[in-house]
Design an enzyme around this catalytic site. Sequence first.
Site, PDB file in Angstrom:
ATOM      1  N   ALA A 141       0.813  -1.209   0.000  1.00 29.74           N
ATOM      2  CA  ALA A 141       0.000   0.000   0.000  1.00 29.74           C
ATOM      3  C   ALA A 141       0.851   1.266   0.000  1.00 29.74           C
ATOM      4  O   ALA A 141       0.425   2.305  -0.528  1.00 29.74           O
ATOM      5  CB  ALA A 141      -0.936   0.001   1.203  1.00 29.74           C
ATOM      6  N   TYR A 142       2.030   1.221   0.585  1.00 31.72           N
ATOM      7  CA  TYR A 142       2.912   2.383   0.562  1.00 31.72           C
ATOM      8  C   TYR A 142       3.254   2.761  -0.866  1.00 31.72           C
ATOM      9  O   TYR A 142       3.156   3.929  -1.266  1.00 31.72           O
ATOM     10  CB  TYR A 142       4.180   2.097   1.365  1.00 31.72           C
ATOM     11  CG  TYR A 142       5.243   3.169   1.258  1.00 31.72           C
ATOM     12  CD1 TYR A 142       5.214   4.290   2.093  1.00 31.72           C
ATOM     13  CD2 TYR A 142       6.274   3.068   0.326  1.00 31.72           C
ATOM     14  CE1 TYR A 142       6.186   5.279   1.990  1.00 31.72           C
ATOM     15  CE2 TYR A 142       7.250   4.053   0.214  1.00 31.72           C
ATOM     16  CZ  TYR A 142       7.199   5.154   1.040  1.00 31.72           C
ATOM     17  OH  TYR A 142       8.162   6.132   0.937  1.00 31.72           O
ATOM     18  N   ALA A 143       3.656   1.761  -1.670  1.00 34.56           N
ATOM     19  CA  ALA A 143       4.012   2.020  -3.063  1.00 34.56           C
ATOM     20  C   ALA A 143       2.798   2.488  -3.859  1.00 34.56           C
ATOM     21  O   ALA A 143       2.896   3.412  -4.670  1.00 34.56           O
ATOM     22  CB  ALA A 143       4.613   0.767  -3.702  1.00 34.56           C
TER      23      ALA A 143
END
Length: 249
Positions: free
Chosen positions: A164-166
Site C-alpha cells: 500500500a505504501y508504493a
Amino acid sequence: MSYTPADGLLKDRVILITGAGDGIGRALACRCAALGATVVLSGRTLRKLESVYDAIERAGHPQPAIYPINLEGAFPKDYADLGEVIQSEFGRLDGLVHNAALLGGLTPIANYSVETWHRLLHVNLNAPFMLTQALLGLLNQSADTSVVFTTDRVGEEGRAYWGAYAVAKGATQTLMKLLANELEANTPIRVNSVYPGKVKTRLRLSAYPAADQRDWAEPDAVLAPYLYLLGPDGQGVTGRTLEAEGFEP
C-alpha cells in the site's frame, strides 16, 4: 548541491510541514526557519515536535508553531480546524510540505492485511489529499504559494513487497500532477514533488535494517529541491518531480 539558497530566502513566509518531528521533516523545518520562515510543525508525537521547536528557538530563528495531528485518525473536520487556526494565528500560508509517511512493513500482496492496506492508504494518500483540499482557500490568498509532495521511486516501479505504501506514492504523483494542472491557470499555487533518494530516516531503516548505509544521505543533505520550490526561485515551476541527488534548478 549546485543550488545555494540566499540568506533570508523564506523571510516572512509561513510554511506547514507534516512529519516535522524527525528525519527530513525536522531537518527541513530547521533550515526553513534559518532562512526566515515561520514554520508550523505538524506531526504525531508532541515530544518530537517540541524538540524541533526548542532547536529553532535556541538558534534565534522566527518562533515556530506546533500543531500535533495523528494522520491515522484525522478526517476532513480535523484539517479544516487546522486551516482555521493558521488563518487566525498567521492570516496566511505560503507553503505546504507533505513529508509524513507510514510504511507498515514489506509484505507480499498475497499475505497483505486488509486493515494495514486501508491504514497506509489513509495516511499516505487520503491525508495529503484532505489536508491540501482543506487548505486550498488559505493557500490561494498568498501571492506566491508552493505545495510540495515527497515521492518515492517504489511507487513508479511497483516494487515487490512495498504494498500500500508504493500504491499510495504512485497515486500521490498523479494527485500532484492533477493539482498542478488544475491550479496553474488561475491561482498562485505551484504543486511539485521531491524525490529525496536514499536517506537515513526511520522509514528507510525499517525497510532495510541490514543494508549498508554508507551511501545513504543525511536528511540535511537532501533539502535543496525543497527549499528551491518553497521560495521565490521556484516561481513558474509546477507539475515537476525534482530529485535531490545532483539537484540543479
